[in-house]
Design a protein around this motif. Structure first.
Motif, short mmCIF file in Angstrom:
data_model
loop_
_atom_site.label_atom_id
_atom_site.label_comp_id
_atom_site.label_asym_id
_atom_site.label_seq_id
_atom_site.Cartn_x
_atom_site.Cartn_y
_atom_site.Cartn_z
N ARG A 13 58.96 -55.80 60.22
CA ARG A 13 59.86 -54.66 60.43
C ARG A 13 60.82 -54.91 61.57
O ARG A 13 62.02 -54.63 61.47
CB ARG A 13 59.02 -53.40 60.71
N GLN A 14 60.32 -55.44 62.69
CA GLN A 14 61.16 -55.59 63.88
C GLN A 14 61.98 -56.87 63.89
O GLN A 14 63.09 -56.88 64.42
CB GLN A 14 60.28 -55.55 65.14
N TYR A 15 61.46 -57.93 63.29
CA TYR A 15 62.12 -59.24 63.41
C TYR A 15 62.40 -59.90 62.07
O TYR A 15 62.91 -61.02 62.04
CB TYR A 15 61.26 -60.18 64.28
N HIS A 16 62.06 -59.22 60.97
CA HIS A 16 62.24 -59.78 59.63
C HIS A 16 61.56 -61.14 59.51
O HIS A 16 62.07 -62.05 58.87
CB HIS A 16 63.73 -59.89 59.28
N ALA A 17 60.40 -61.26 60.16
CA ALA A 17 59.65 -62.51 60.18
C ALA A 17 58.43 -62.38 59.27
O ALA A 17 57.49 -61.67 59.58
CB ALA A 17 59.20 -62.85 61.60
N PRO A 18 58.45 -63.04 58.12
CA PRO A 18 57.34 -62.91 57.18
C PRO A 18 56.10 -63.68 57.61
O PRO A 18 56.18 -64.66 58.37
CB PRO A 18 57.92 -63.51 55.89
N LEU A 19 54.97 -63.25 57.13
CA LEU A 19 53.73 -63.99 57.31
C LEU A 19 53.76 -65.18 56.37
O LEU A 19 53.86 -65.02 55.15
CB LEU A 19 52.53 -63.08 57.00
N LEU A 20 53.65 -66.39 56.92
CA LEU A 20 53.67 -67.61 56.12
C LEU A 20 52.28 -68.02 55.65
O LEU A 20 52.15 -68.91 54.81
CB LEU A 20 54.31 -68.75 56.91
N GLY A 21 51.26 -67.38 56.21
CA GLY A 21 49.92 -67.68 55.78
C GLY A 21 48.88 -67.34 56.83
O GLY A 21 49.20 -67.18 58.02
N LEU A 39 63.27 -65.70 64.72
CA LEU A 39 61.88 -65.89 64.32
C LEU A 39 61.85 -65.86 62.80
O LEU A 39 61.99 -64.81 62.19
CB LEU A 39 61.01 -64.79 64.92
N VAL A 40 61.65 -67.03 62.18
CA VAL A 40 61.75 -67.11 60.71
C VAL A 40 60.40 -66.91 60.02
O VAL A 40 60.34 -66.83 58.80
CB VAL A 40 62.35 -68.45 60.25
N ALA A 91 57.12 -62.68 70.38
CA ALA A 91 58.23 -62.40 69.48
C ALA A 91 59.40 -61.76 70.23
O ALA A 91 60.57 -62.08 69.98
CB ALA A 91 57.77 -61.49 68.34
N GLU A 92 59.08 -60.87 71.15
CA GLU A 92 60.12 -60.22 71.95
C GLU A 92 60.85 -61.24 72.81
O GLU A 92 62.08 -61.20 72.93
CB GLU A 92 59.48 -59.14 72.82
N ALA A 93 60.12 -62.18 73.40
CA ALA A 93 60.73 -63.21 74.24
C ALA A 93 61.61 -64.14 73.41
O ALA A 93 62.68 -64.56 73.86
CB ALA A 93 59.64 -64.02 74.95
N ILE A 94 61.16 -64.46 72.20
CA ILE A 94 61.95 -65.32 71.32
C ILE A 94 63.27 -64.63 70.96
O ILE A 94 64.34 -65.22 71.05
CB ILE A 94 61.14 -65.67 70.05
N ALA A 95 63.19 -63.37 70.58
CA ALA A 95 64.40 -62.63 70.21
C ALA A 95 65.32 -62.44 71.41
O ALA A 95 66.55 -62.49 71.27
CB ALA A 95 64.00 -61.27 69.63
#
Length: 246
Positions: free
Chosen positions: A204-212, A176-177, A166-170
Protein backbone atom coordinates in the motif's frame (compact mmCIF):
# COMPACT_ATOMS: atom_id res chain seq x y z
CA UNK A 1 22.16 -10.95 -24.54
CA UNK A 2 19.02 -12.94 -23.90
CA UNK A 3 16.04 -11.82 -25.94
CA UNK A 4 13.97 -11.83 -22.74
CA UNK A 5 15.75 -8.77 -21.42
CA UNK A 6 15.39 -5.23 -22.76
CA UNK A 7 18.66 -3.71 -21.58
CA UNK A 8 20.60 -4.66 -18.49
CA UNK A 9 18.85 -4.76 -15.12
CA UNK A 10 20.49 -4.40 -11.72
CA UNK A 11 19.06 -4.67 -8.24
CA UNK A 12 20.41 -3.80 -4.79
CA UNK A 13 19.60 -6.31 -2.06
CA UNK A 14 19.50 -4.99 1.49
CA UNK A 15 18.11 -6.29 4.76
CA UNK A 16 16.53 -5.32 8.04
CA UNK A 17 19.70 -6.36 9.91
CA UNK A 18 22.80 -8.49 9.60
CA UNK A 19 22.50 -12.29 9.50
CA UNK A 20 18.92 -12.23 8.26
CA UNK A 21 19.48 -14.01 4.93
CA UNK A 22 20.55 -11.43 2.34
CA UNK A 23 23.06 -13.82 0.79
CA UNK A 24 20.61 -16.73 0.80
CA UNK A 25 17.96 -14.61 -0.91
CA UNK A 26 20.43 -13.00 -3.33
CA UNK A 27 21.71 -16.43 -4.37
CA UNK A 28 18.16 -17.76 -4.62
CA UNK A 29 17.16 -14.87 -6.88
CA UNK A 30 20.18 -15.60 -9.07
CA UNK A 31 19.06 -19.23 -9.40
CA UNK A 32 15.54 -18.09 -10.26
CA UNK A 33 16.76 -15.62 -12.87
CA UNK A 34 19.07 -18.27 -14.33
CA UNK A 35 16.03 -20.50 -14.77
CA UNK A 36 14.45 -17.76 -16.89
CA UNK A 37 17.37 -18.07 -19.31
CA UNK A 38 19.21 -14.93 -18.21
CA UNK A 39 22.91 -14.34 -17.75
CA UNK A 40 23.34 -13.33 -14.12
CA UNK A 41 26.24 -11.82 -12.21
CA UNK A 42 26.64 -10.90 -8.56
CA UNK A 43 28.50 -8.17 -6.71
CA UNK A 44 29.33 -8.19 -3.01
CA UNK A 45 31.10 -4.80 -3.03
CA UNK A 46 32.10 -4.84 0.64
CA UNK A 47 32.63 -8.06 2.57
CA UNK A 48 33.97 -8.30 6.12
CA UNK A 49 35.26 -11.68 7.19
CA UNK A 50 37.71 -13.66 5.08
CA UNK A 51 39.74 -16.85 5.30
CA UNK A 52 42.70 -17.99 3.23
CA UNK A 53 42.61 -21.10 1.04
CA UNK A 54 45.71 -21.99 -0.98
CA UNK A 55 46.96 -18.42 -0.75
CA UNK A 56 43.67 -16.88 -1.88
CA UNK A 57 41.36 -14.94 0.45
CA UNK A 58 37.71 -16.01 0.39
CA UNK A 59 34.49 -14.71 1.89
CA UNK A 60 31.71 -17.24 2.42
CA UNK A 61 28.95 -14.90 1.20
CA UNK A 62 30.87 -13.95 -1.94
CA UNK A 63 31.63 -17.61 -2.67
CA UNK A 64 27.94 -18.46 -2.32
CA UNK A 65 27.04 -15.73 -4.81
CA UNK A 66 29.69 -16.99 -7.23
CA UNK A 67 28.18 -20.48 -7.00
CA UNK A 68 24.73 -19.13 -7.90
CA UNK A 69 25.62 -16.70 -10.69
CA UNK A 70 25.83 -17.93 -14.27
CA UNK A 71 28.55 -15.37 -15.05
CA UNK A 72 31.33 -15.50 -12.45
CA UNK A 73 33.16 -12.20 -12.16
CA UNK A 74 36.85 -11.84 -11.30
CA UNK A 75 37.14 -11.65 -7.48
CA UNK A 76 38.49 -8.09 -7.56
CA UNK A 77 35.47 -7.00 -9.59
CA UNK A 78 32.93 -8.98 -7.59
CA UNK A 79 34.30 -7.75 -4.23
CA UNK A 80 36.52 -4.67 -4.57
CA UNK A 81 36.74 -4.41 -0.76
CA UNK A 82 37.39 -7.78 0.87
CA UNK A 83 38.19 -7.22 4.54
CA UNK A 84 39.62 -9.93 6.77
CA UNK A 85 38.02 -9.27 10.17
CA UNK A 86 34.38 -10.31 10.61
CA UNK A 87 33.39 -7.03 12.25
CA UNK A 88 31.66 -3.83 11.15
CA UNK A 89 33.16 -2.82 7.77
CA UNK A 90 34.38 0.60 8.85
CA UNK A 91 36.21 -0.97 11.81
CA UNK A 92 37.71 -3.76 9.70
CA UNK A 93 38.82 -1.22 7.09
CA UNK A 94 40.47 0.93 9.77
CA UNK A 95 42.37 -2.10 11.04
CA UNK A 96 43.75 -2.76 7.56
CA UNK A 97 44.40 0.88 6.68
CA UNK A 98 41.82 0.75 3.89
CA UNK A 99 39.42 3.53 2.92
CA UNK A 100 36.09 2.26 1.68
CA UNK A 101 35.37 4.36 -1.40
CA UNK A 102 32.30 4.34 -3.60
CA UNK A 103 34.00 5.15 -6.94
CA UNK A 104 35.73 1.73 -7.33
CA UNK A 105 32.42 0.00 -6.59
CA UNK A 106 30.65 2.02 -9.29
CA UNK A 107 33.39 1.09 -11.76
CA UNK A 108 33.05 -2.62 -10.91
CA UNK A 109 29.29 -2.43 -11.30
CA UNK A 110 29.65 -0.78 -14.71
CA UNK A 111 31.96 -3.59 -15.84
CA UNK A 112 29.62 -6.24 -14.49
CA UNK A 113 26.72 -4.75 -16.44
CA UNK A 114 28.68 -5.36 -19.65
CA UNK A 115 28.87 -9.09 -18.90
CA UNK A 116 25.37 -10.05 -17.77
CA UNK A 117 21.67 -9.47 -18.31
CA UNK A 118 20.96 -9.04 -14.60
CA UNK A 119 23.36 -7.93 -11.87
CA UNK A 120 22.47 -8.60 -8.24
CA UNK A 121 24.34 -6.31 -5.84
CA UNK A 122 24.27 -7.46 -2.23
CA UNK A 123 24.79 -4.85 0.46
CA UNK A 124 26.42 -5.41 3.81
CA UNK A 125 24.40 -5.65 7.05
CA UNK A 126 21.32 -3.43 7.11
CA UNK A 127 20.54 -0.38 4.99
CA UNK A 128 22.63 2.09 7.02
CA UNK A 129 25.85 0.34 7.96
CA UNK A 130 28.80 2.78 8.27
CA UNK A 131 31.51 2.58 5.64
CA UNK A 132 33.51 5.63 6.69
CA UNK A 133 33.01 8.48 9.16
CA UNK A 134 30.70 10.17 6.66
CA UNK A 135 29.39 7.43 4.33
CA UNK A 136 27.18 4.41 4.88
CA UNK A 137 25.59 1.72 2.73
CA UNK A 138 22.59 3.95 2.01
CA UNK A 139 25.00 6.34 0.27
CA UNK A 140 26.32 3.41 -1.75
CA UNK A 141 22.81 2.40 -2.80
CA UNK A 142 22.11 6.00 -3.84
CA UNK A 143 25.34 6.25 -5.81
CA UNK A 144 24.49 3.03 -7.66
CA UNK A 145 20.93 4.39 -8.13
CA UNK A 146 19.41 0.93 -8.22
CA UNK A 147 15.98 -0.43 -7.34
CA UNK A 148 16.02 -2.21 -3.99
CA UNK A 149 14.83 -5.57 -2.70
CA UNK A 150 14.42 -5.72 1.08
CA UNK A 151 15.03 -9.00 2.90
CA UNK A 152 13.07 -9.16 6.13
CA UNK A 153 14.23 -11.62 8.75
CA UNK A 154 10.99 -12.98 10.17
CA UNK A 155 11.28 -12.84 13.97
CA UNK A 156 9.74 -10.85 16.79
CA UNK A 157 10.07 -7.12 16.03
CA UNK A 158 10.45 -7.56 12.29
CA UNK A 159 7.46 -5.39 11.34
CA UNK A 160 8.95 -2.23 12.81
CA UNK A 161 12.41 -3.05 11.43
CA UNK A 162 10.97 -3.61 7.96
CA UNK A 163 8.83 -0.47 7.90
CA UNK A 164 11.70 1.68 9.17
CA UNK A 165 13.99 0.23 6.49
CA UNK A 166 11.38 0.83 3.78
CA UNK A 167 10.93 4.40 4.99
CA UNK A 168 14.70 4.99 4.86
CA UNK A 169 14.91 3.55 1.35
CA UNK A 170 12.10 5.79 0.11
CA UNK A 171 13.58 8.83 1.86
CA UNK A 172 16.73 8.38 -0.23
CA UNK A 173 14.66 8.53 -3.40
CA UNK A 174 15.15 4.85 -4.20
CA UNK A 175 12.45 2.51 -5.43
CA UNK A 176 11.59 -0.52 -3.31
CA UNK A 177 10.65 -3.03 -6.02
CA UNK A 178 9.87 -5.91 -3.70
CA UNK A 179 10.55 -7.65 -0.45
CA UNK A 180 11.25 -11.18 0.73
CA UNK A 181 10.18 -12.72 4.03
CA UNK A 182 12.93 -15.04 5.28
CA UNK A 183 11.90 -17.27 8.18
CA UNK A 184 14.99 -17.05 10.39
CA UNK A 185 13.05 -17.96 13.55
CA UNK A 186 11.24 -21.26 12.95
CA UNK A 187 9.35 -20.87 16.23
CA UNK A 188 8.07 -17.34 15.56
CA UNK A 189 4.41 -17.19 16.64
CA UNK A 190 1.89 -15.97 14.06
CA UNK A 191 4.51 -15.86 11.31
CA UNK A 192 1.94 -15.94 8.49
CA UNK A 193 -0.04 -13.13 10.11
CA UNK A 194 3.13 -11.02 10.39
CA UNK A 195 3.90 -11.62 6.71
CA UNK A 196 0.34 -10.60 5.81
CA UNK A 197 0.57 -7.41 7.91
CA UNK A 198 3.83 -6.42 6.29
CA UNK A 199 2.65 -7.32 2.81
CA UNK A 200 -0.39 -5.08 3.14
CA UNK A 201 1.63 -2.12 4.38
CA UNK A 202 4.57 -2.40 1.98
CA UNK A 203 2.28 -2.89 -0.99
CA UNK A 204 0.00 0.00 0.00
CA UNK A 205 2.68 2.51 0.98
CA UNK A 206 5.52 1.63 -1.40
CA UNK A 207 3.91 -0.54 -4.12
CA UNK A 208 6.45 -3.20 -3.14
CA UNK A 209 5.11 -6.71 -3.71
CA UNK A 210 6.01 -9.76 -1.68
CA UNK A 211 8.40 -11.80 -3.85
CA UNK A 212 8.20 -14.84 -1.63
CA UNK A 213 8.31 -16.33 1.85
CA UNK A 214 11.36 -18.54 2.37
CA UNK A 215 10.84 -21.14 5.10
CA UNK A 216 13.47 -21.89 7.71
CA UNK A 217 16.09 -24.01 5.95
CA UNK A 218 18.75 -26.04 7.77
CA UNK A 219 21.21 -25.94 6.19
CA UNK A 220 20.45 -22.92 4.03
CA UNK A 221 20.12 -23.95 0.39
CA UNK A 222 19.74 -21.23 -2.28
CA UNK A 223 18.37 -23.60 -4.92
CA UNK A 224 15.69 -24.78 -2.51
CA UNK A 225 14.96 -21.19 -1.42
CA UNK A 226 14.57 -20.21 -5.08
CA UNK A 227 11.46 -22.42 -5.28
CA UNK A 228 9.76 -20.04 -2.85
CA UNK A 229 10.60 -16.84 -4.77
CA UNK A 230 8.97 -15.28 -7.82
CA UNK A 231 11.98 -14.25 -9.95
CA UNK A 232 9.73 -13.48 -12.91
CA UNK A 233 7.81 -10.94 -10.84
CA UNK A 234 11.08 -9.29 -9.82
CA UNK A 235 12.27 -9.17 -13.43
CA UNK A 236 9.01 -7.54 -14.49
CA UNK A 237 9.40 -4.93 -11.76
CA UNK A 238 13.01 -4.23 -12.78
CA UNK A 239 12.01 -3.76 -16.40
CA UNK A 240 9.03 -1.55 -15.63
CA UNK A 241 9.27 2.17 -16.13
CA UNK A 242 11.67 3.84 -13.75
CA UNK A 243 13.07 0.66 -12.23
CA UNK A 244 16.26 0.44 -14.28
CA UNK A 245 18.68 3.40 -14.33
CA UNK A 246 19.75 4.76 -17.65
Amino acid sequence: MSGAVAGVCSVFVTGTDTEIGKTLVSAALLHGLNALGLRTAALKPVAAGAHEIDGIWHNDDADQLDAAASVVLPPAMRTPFLLRAAIAPHLAAAQEGVTLEIAPILACHAMARQRADVVVVEGVGGFRVPLTETLDTADLACALNLPVVLVVGMRLGCISHALLSAEAIAARGLRLVGWVANQIDPAMPFAAENVAALSMRLERQYHAPLLGHVPHLTPSAPQQAARHLDAARLLHALQSQGATPS
